[in-house]
Scaffold this motif. Structure first.
Motif, PDB file in Angstrom:
ATOM      1  N   ILE A 177      14.424  32.546 -25.748  1.00  0.00           N
ATOM      2  CA  ILE A 177      15.668  32.367 -24.996  1.00  0.00           C
ATOM      3  C   ILE A 177      15.283  31.962 -23.576  1.00  0.00           C
ATOM      4  O   ILE A 177      14.520  32.676 -22.908  1.00  0.00           O
ATOM      5  CB  ILE A 177      16.512  33.662 -24.969  1.00  0.00           C
ATOM      6  N   THR A 178      15.799  30.806 -23.114  1.00  0.00           N
ATOM      7  CA  THR A 178      15.375  30.232 -21.844  1.00  0.00           C
ATOM      8  C   THR A 178      16.558  29.706 -21.034  1.00  0.00           C
ATOM      9  O   THR A 178      17.698  29.752 -21.492  1.00  0.00           O
ATOM     10  CB  THR A 178      14.419  29.042 -22.086  1.00  0.00           C
ATOM     11  N   ARG A 179      16.228  29.134 -19.885  1.00  0.00           N
ATOM     12  CA  ARG A 179      17.168  28.352 -19.075  1.00  0.00           C
ATOM     13  C   ARG A 179      16.350  27.289 -18.348  1.00  0.00           C
ATOM     14  O   ARG A 179      15.171  27.516 -18.036  1.00  0.00           O
ATOM     15  CB  ARG A 179      17.967  29.223 -18.125  1.00  0.00           C
ATOM     16  N   PRO A 180      16.953  26.142 -18.062  1.00  0.00           N
ATOM     17  CA  PRO A 180      16.243  25.084 -17.334  1.00  0.00           C
ATOM     18  C   PRO A 180      15.809  25.565 -15.945  1.00  0.00           C
ATOM     19  O   PRO A 180      16.496  26.360 -15.305  1.00  0.00           O
ATOM     20  CB  PRO A 180      17.288  23.967 -17.204  1.00  0.00           C
ATOM     21  N   THR A 197      22.268  28.233 -21.082  1.00  0.00           N
ATOM     22  CA  THR A 197      23.228  27.398 -20.374  1.00  0.00           C
ATOM     23  C   THR A 197      24.375  27.028 -21.305  1.00  0.00           C
ATOM     24  O   THR A 197      24.166  26.471 -22.374  1.00  0.00           O
ATOM     25  CB  THR A 197      22.556  26.113 -19.851  1.00  0.00           C
ATOM     26  N   GLY A 198      25.567  27.355 -20.887  1.00  0.00           N
ATOM     27  CA  GLY A 198      26.747  27.015 -21.676  1.00  0.00           C
ATOM     28  C   GLY A 198      27.034  27.971 -22.821  1.00  0.00           C
ATOM     29  O   GLY A 198      27.966  27.764 -23.579  1.00  0.00           O
ATOM     30  N   ASP A 199      26.235  29.019 -22.969  1.00  0.00           N
ATOM     31  CA  ASP A 199      26.458  30.004 -24.028  1.00  0.00           C
ATOM     32  C   ASP A 199      26.708  31.346 -23.358  1.00  0.00           C
ATOM     33  O   ASP A 199      25.779  32.067 -23.013  1.00  0.00           O
ATOM     34  CB  ASP A 199      25.256  30.075 -24.969  1.00  0.00           C
ATOM     35  N   LEU A 200      27.967  31.664 -23.160  1.00  0.00           N
ATOM     36  CA  LEU A 200      28.349  32.856 -22.404  1.00  0.00           C
ATOM     37  C   LEU A 200      27.787  34.130 -23.024  1.00  0.00           C
ATOM     38  O   LEU A 200      27.328  35.028 -22.316  1.00  0.00           O
ATOM     39  CB  LEU A 200      29.875  32.938 -22.303  1.00  0.00           C
ATOM     40  N   GLU A 227      24.072  34.315 -22.228  1.00  0.00           N
ATOM     41  CA  GLU A 227      23.939  34.550 -20.786  1.00  0.00           C
ATOM     42  C   GLU A 227      24.207  36.013 -20.446  1.00  0.00           C
ATOM     43  O   GLU A 227      23.459  36.630 -19.685  1.00  0.00           O
ATOM     44  CB  GLU A 227      24.898  33.644 -20.015  1.00  0.00           C
ATOM     45  N   ARG A 228      25.230  36.582 -21.028  1.00  0.00           N
ATOM     46  CA  ARG A 228      25.554  37.995 -20.764  1.00  0.00           C
ATOM     47  C   ARG A 228      24.458  38.920 -21.283  1.00  0.00           C
ATOM     48  O   ARG A 228      24.111  39.911 -20.648  1.00  0.00           O
ATOM     49  CB  ARG A 228      26.874  38.372 -21.423  1.00  0.00           C
ATOM     50  N   GLU A 229      23.937  38.608 -22.469  1.00  0.00           N
ATOM     51  CA  GLU A 229      22.942  39.472 -23.098  1.00  0.00           C
ATOM     52  C   GLU A 229      21.584  39.384 -22.408  1.00  0.00           C
ATOM     53  O   GLU A 229      20.917  40.390 -22.197  1.00  0.00           O
ATOM     54  CB  GLU A 229      22.796  39.095 -24.576  1.00  0.00           C
TER      55      GLU A 229
END
Length: 84
Positions: A10-13, A42-45, A48-50
Motif C-alpha cells: 500500500i503506497t502513495r506517490p 490516492t483516490g481510495d478513501l 487512506e483512512r486505514e
C-alpha cells in the motif's frame, strides 16, 4: 487483489519510504518466487483512512505484515514457513 500475489504494498506517490519498500519486496520475491502488487491510497478513501499515516504498508495474504519499513528477514521467513 490478484489471486496469485500473496503480497500487497500500500503506497502513495512521492513517498520515499514506499520506493525503499518496493526495492525490498523485489529482493524478497527474487528469493521466494512470489509476486507482489501495489495499491495506491490516492483516490481510495477507505485505504487512506486505514493506512494513510503508516505508509508504506505490506500485506501478506491480505493481513497487515508491517509498515514504514519492510522487515526482509521476517517476511522471507513468513513466506517460506509452511502454514499449519
Amino acid at each position: 487483489m490478484s489471486s496469485d500475489a500473496r503480497l500487497t504494498l500500500i503506497t502513495r506517490p512521492g513517498c520515499h519510504l514506499c520506493e525503499d519498500a518496493k526495492e525490498a519486496l523485489d529482493r524478497v520475491v527474487a528469493v521466494t518466487g512470489d509476486r507482489w502488487i501495489e495499491k495506491d491510497v490516492t483516490g481510495d478513501l477507505e485505504l487512506e483512512r486505514e493506512y494513510g499515516d503508516r505508509l508504506p504498508v505490506v500485506l501478506l495474504d491480505g493481513k497487515e505484515h508491517g509498515y514504514w519499513r519492510v522487515e526482509e528477514e521476517r517476511l522471507l521467513r513468513d513466506l517460506t514457513t509452511p502454514q499449519l
